[in-house]
Design an enzyme around this catalytic site. Structure first.
Site, PDB file in Angstrom:
ATOM      1  N   LEU A 108      43.575  15.062  33.677  1.00  0.00           N
ATOM      2  CA  LEU A 108      42.147  15.324  32.956  1.00  0.00           C
ATOM      3  C   LEU A 108      41.929  15.817  33.517  1.00  0.00           C
ATOM      4  O   LEU A 108      40.414  16.854  32.856  1.00  0.00           O
ATOM      5  CB  LEU A 108      41.992  13.916  31.807  1.00  0.00           C
ATOM      6  CG  LEU A 108      42.913  13.020  30.959  1.00  0.00           C
ATOM      7  CD1 LEU A 108      42.143  12.155  30.724  1.00  0.00           C
ATOM      8  CD2 LEU A 108      43.048  14.738  29.859  1.00  0.00           C
ATOM      9  N   GLY A 109      41.574  15.598  34.763  1.00  0.00           N
ATOM     10  CA  GLY A 109      40.029  15.904  35.698  1.00  0.00           C
ATOM     11  C   GLY A 109      40.403  15.027  37.045  1.00  0.00           C
ATOM     12  O   GLY A 109      40.965  14.076  37.514  1.00  0.00           O
ATOM     13  N   GLY A 111      37.696  13.376  40.054  1.00  0.00           N
ATOM     14  CA  GLY A 111      36.202  13.328  41.076  1.00  0.00           C
ATOM     15  C   GLY A 111      36.028  13.022  41.809  1.00  0.00           C
ATOM     16  O   GLY A 111      36.214  13.033  42.924  1.00  0.00           O
ATOM     17  N   ASN A 112      34.554  12.569  42.301  1.00  0.00           N
ATOM     18  CA  ASN A 112      35.038  11.910  43.714  1.00  0.00           C
ATOM     19  C   ASN A 112      35.680  10.910  44.234  1.00  0.00           C
ATOM     20  O   ASN A 112      35.998  11.118  45.389  1.00  0.00           O
ATOM     21  CB  ASN A 112      32.719  11.486  43.842  1.00  0.00           C
ATOM     22  CG  ASN A 112      32.601  10.582  45.163  1.00  0.00           C
ATOM     23  OD1 ASN A 112      32.896  11.864  46.020  1.00  0.00           O
ATOM     24  ND2 ASN A 112      32.047   9.587  45.375  1.00  0.00           N
ATOM     25  N   GLY A 114      38.857  10.068  42.195  1.00  0.00           N
ATOM     26  CA  GLY A 114      40.155   9.710  42.120  1.00  0.00           C
ATOM     27  C   GLY A 114      40.170  10.875  41.636  1.00  0.00           C
ATOM     28  O   GLY A 114      39.770  11.434  40.782  1.00  0.00           O
ATOM     29  N   ARG A 115      41.888  10.790  40.494  1.00  0.00           N
ATOM     30  CA  ARG A 115      42.016  11.504  39.712  1.00  0.00           C
ATOM     31  C   ARG A 115      42.261  11.418  38.459  1.00  0.00           C
ATOM     32  O   ARG A 115      42.017   9.319  38.079  1.00  0.00           O
ATOM     33  CB  ARG A 115      43.260  11.891  39.796  1.00  0.00           C
ATOM     34  CG  ARG A 115      43.137  12.675  41.049  1.00  0.00           C
ATOM     35  CD  ARG A 115      44.550  13.636  41.742  1.00  0.00           C
ATOM     36  NE  ARG A 115      44.498  14.482  40.716  1.00  0.00           N
ATOM     37  CZ  ARG A 115      45.653  14.783  40.912  1.00  0.00           C
ATOM     38  NH1 ARG A 115      47.085  14.303  41.309  1.00  0.00           N
ATOM     39  NH2 ARG A 115      46.168  16.227  40.259  1.00  0.00           N
ATOM     40  N   VAL A 116      42.153  11.490  37.000  1.00  0.00           N
ATOM     41  CA  VAL A 116      41.528  10.678  35.683  1.00  0.00           C
ATOM     42  C   VAL A 116      42.925  11.433  34.986  1.00  0.00           C
ATOM     43  O   VAL A 116      43.819  12.551  35.044  1.00  0.00           O
ATOM     44  CB  VAL A 116      41.057  10.809  34.752  1.00  0.00           C
ATOM     45  CG1 VAL A 116      40.693  10.127  33.441  1.00  0.00           C
ATOM     46  CG2 VAL A 116      39.693  10.489  35.472  1.00  0.00           C
ATOM     47  N   LYS A 132      42.257   6.246  35.316  1.00  0.00           N
ATOM     48  CA  LYS A 132      41.468   6.809  36.408  1.00  0.00           C
ATOM     49  C   LYS A 132      42.150   5.927  37.678  1.00  0.00           C
ATOM     50  O   LYS A 132      42.296   4.642  37.592  1.00  0.00           O
ATOM     51  CB  LYS A 132      39.974   6.241  36.380  1.00  0.00           C
ATOM     52  CG  LYS A 132      39.692   6.905  37.570  1.00  0.00           C
ATOM     53  CD  LYS A 132      37.972   6.857  38.051  1.00  0.00           C
ATOM     54  CE  LYS A 132      37.061   7.577  38.925  1.00  0.00           C
ATOM     55  NZ  LYS A 132      35.835   7.508  38.662  1.00  0.00           N
ATOM     56  N   ASP A 227      23.789  10.537  38.117  1.00  0.00           N
ATOM     57  CA  ASP A 227      24.848  11.639  37.690  1.00  0.00           C
ATOM     58  C   ASP A 227      24.723  12.104  36.673  1.00  0.00           C
ATOM     59  O   ASP A 227      25.207  12.711  36.022  1.00  0.00           O
ATOM     60  CB  ASP A 227      26.301  11.465  38.140  1.00  0.00           C
ATOM     61  CG  ASP A 227      26.881  12.737  38.928  1.00  0.00           C
ATOM     62  OD1 ASP A 227      26.365  13.453  39.085  1.00  0.00           O
ATOM     63  OD2 ASP A 227      27.605  12.286  38.844  1.00  0.00           O
TER      64      ASP A 227
END
Length: 484
Positions: A108-109, A111-112, A114-116, A132, A227
């Site tokens: 899915l995406g 981030g700072n 990890g990954r989702v 996540k 954020d």
């Protein structure tokens, strides 16, 4: 979490339209690589990592897992996701949820931290989750601290506009957080589908109001978000919002207070003749009422970390002299500006120019004002101007938080206690789905009240006795939030 980069998955299994990667019963072996390209807008957080390599390997199977299934929270206790997790744990040999119970569907995406991934329970396709995955071997000690803070924050949340943490699984050097999945994408992607990348005033007011309530809840817990941006405002399947990405948050003490403010109200106009006239006593033409004012704002919060997205950074954060809760209210003003005007108010030709515009002494300018604008835009601009005050001591929200922001004329007409029951607006590109369990509960509630009315009639006719409305063995209803 929003998709901050475009990823191309190369699964080790046969390529399919939507690759399904299963965890085996005995040994965990999941490996794939990804190639990335930067997004055009480049609006990533300052603390984002560029590492996108994730490889589950045989080391996981030799480690003793640490598994924690979070207790159900009140407002989501009847969610079908909990029922699915409960069924999976009951069928498990040790009564716990493991990674092998999950089926990864796609990335899915990132981030700072990890990954989702989109995932489901292995033998149940009725519930989707977001997983996540944090690889602790790739994080610095500071980021490890942020990862633990995010997990603690997710564990403490219980709000309709914030994610629910269903389980935390620590295996070897991975920490996996099982949370809500939002199939409708994020607000930034929705904005890109709109004419001129902007929303109508009524739609912007709806999303801003729900984000405001979520911020209010976070601040009441002493959490400064840091954020806020459309990329981090996800859209649930029913059209309501859900904030994501809590890795840049920091926690502070908060001292809730309840005060009473006097409010003068004119007396109700009644008949002017007769001895019981409301107007026969001139000194009672106005009466005072007391309005309760609950304030829970982390006014003592303080940090010197420079984190966030450059277009949303507050002036005190850019200066590096320290900041507090005011950075969230500044970001809320930028957020509202972008929803209504399709861009951020201090955006320059590059990142350095944007930061220079934010740090300057110039106030916000509305260069995108049109003649035939919608009614209510004057109030919207007034709210934005009060939120984008360079001095945090004079910024709206910094002293009393959401209590002051809610009272602004821009939000007139919103019944805040009922906001989660509002029907989300129809927006181009937003596909809403009704959740079946809500309608089932509504039907169940109607049946329950039908039985109560019938029992009342029978009791009046003395046809039944010893009836108790609190008979939990007969009827019990756990209410959930309404969608439509």
């Amino acid at each position: 979490m929003s998709q901050k980069q475009n990823c191309t998955l190369v699964p080790t299994t046969t390529a399919m339209e939507e690759p399904t990667l299963l965890f085996p019963d005995t040994d965990l072996d999941l490996s794939f690589t990804s190639t990335t390209t930067d997004r055009t807008s480049a609006r990533t957080s300052l603390a984002r990592s560029s590492s996108l390599t994730l490889s589950f390997n045989d080391r996981i199977s030799t480690a003793e897992p640490s598994i924690s299934v979070v207790n159900r929270h009140p407002h989501r206790s009847s969610d079908p996701n909990w029922s699915a997790i409960q069924a999976a744990t009951m069928l498990s040999s040790d009564g716990r949820l493991h990674l092998r119970h999950l089926k990864l569907l796609r990335h899915l995406g990132s981030g700072n931290l990890g990954r989702v991934f989109l995932c489901r329970l292995r033998d149940y396709d009725g519930a989707n989750f977001a997983l996540k995955v944090v690889d602790k071997d790739l994080l610095t000690p500071k980021k490890l601290s942020h990862a633990e803070t995010e997990a603690e924050i997710l564990h403490s949340l219980d709000h309709p506009f914030l994610p629910t943490l269903y389980a935390r699984i620590d295996v070897s050097h991975y920490t996996c957080l099982l949370i809500d999945y939002c199939p409708a994408g994020d607000l930034h992607s929705l904005l890109r589908k709109q004419p001129q990348h902007r929303l109508t005033l009524s739609v912007a007011r709806f999303f801003a109001a729900e984000v405001l309530v979520a911020l209010e809840y976070l601040h009441a817990l002493g959490i400064v978000y840091r954020d806020l941006k459309p990329e981090n405002v996800l859209l649930r399947e029913d059209g309501h919002v859900m904030l994501s990405d809590f890795d840049l948050c920091f926690k502070s003490d908060v001292a809730p207070s309840l005060t009473f403010q006097t409010h003068n109200k004119p007396s109700r106009v009644g008949p002017t003749d007769g001895c019981f006239s409301c107007n026969c006593l001139p000194y009672r033409q106005h009466h005072q009422t007391f309005l309760a004012e609950f304030i829970a704002e982390p006014v003592a919060a303080f940090s010197r970390s420079c984190v966030g997205t450059h277009e949303y950074l507050a002036p005190e954060l850019v200066s590096g002299n320290g900041h507090g809760n005011g950075v969230d209210w500044w970001a809320f003003g930028v957020f509202l500006y972008e929803l209504l005007y399709g861009t951020t108010p201090f955006k320059g030709c590059n990142k350095e120019n944007t930061l220079r515009n934010i740090a300057s002494c110039k106030d916000v300018r509305f260069v995108h004002v049109s003649e035939g604008e919608e009614p209510g835009m004057t109030e919207a601009r007034d709210l934005i101007e009060k939120l984008l005050v360079k001095d945090p001591r004079r910024r709206l929200g910094c002293a009393k938080g959401a209590t002051d922001v809610k009272r602004h004329p821009f939000f007139d007409g919103i019944k805040w206690p009922l906001i989660r029951t509002y029907r989300p607006p129809e927006v181009k590109g937003l596909v809403r789905r009704n959740r079946s369990h809500v309608s089932d509960h509504v039907s169940y509630r109607r049946k329950r009240w039908s039985w109560k009315r019938l029992s009342h009639v029978l009791r009046k006719c003395n046809l039944i006795s010893n009836y108790s409305n609190n008979n939990n063995n007969c009827y019990h209803y756990v209410d959930s939030y309404k969608v439509n």
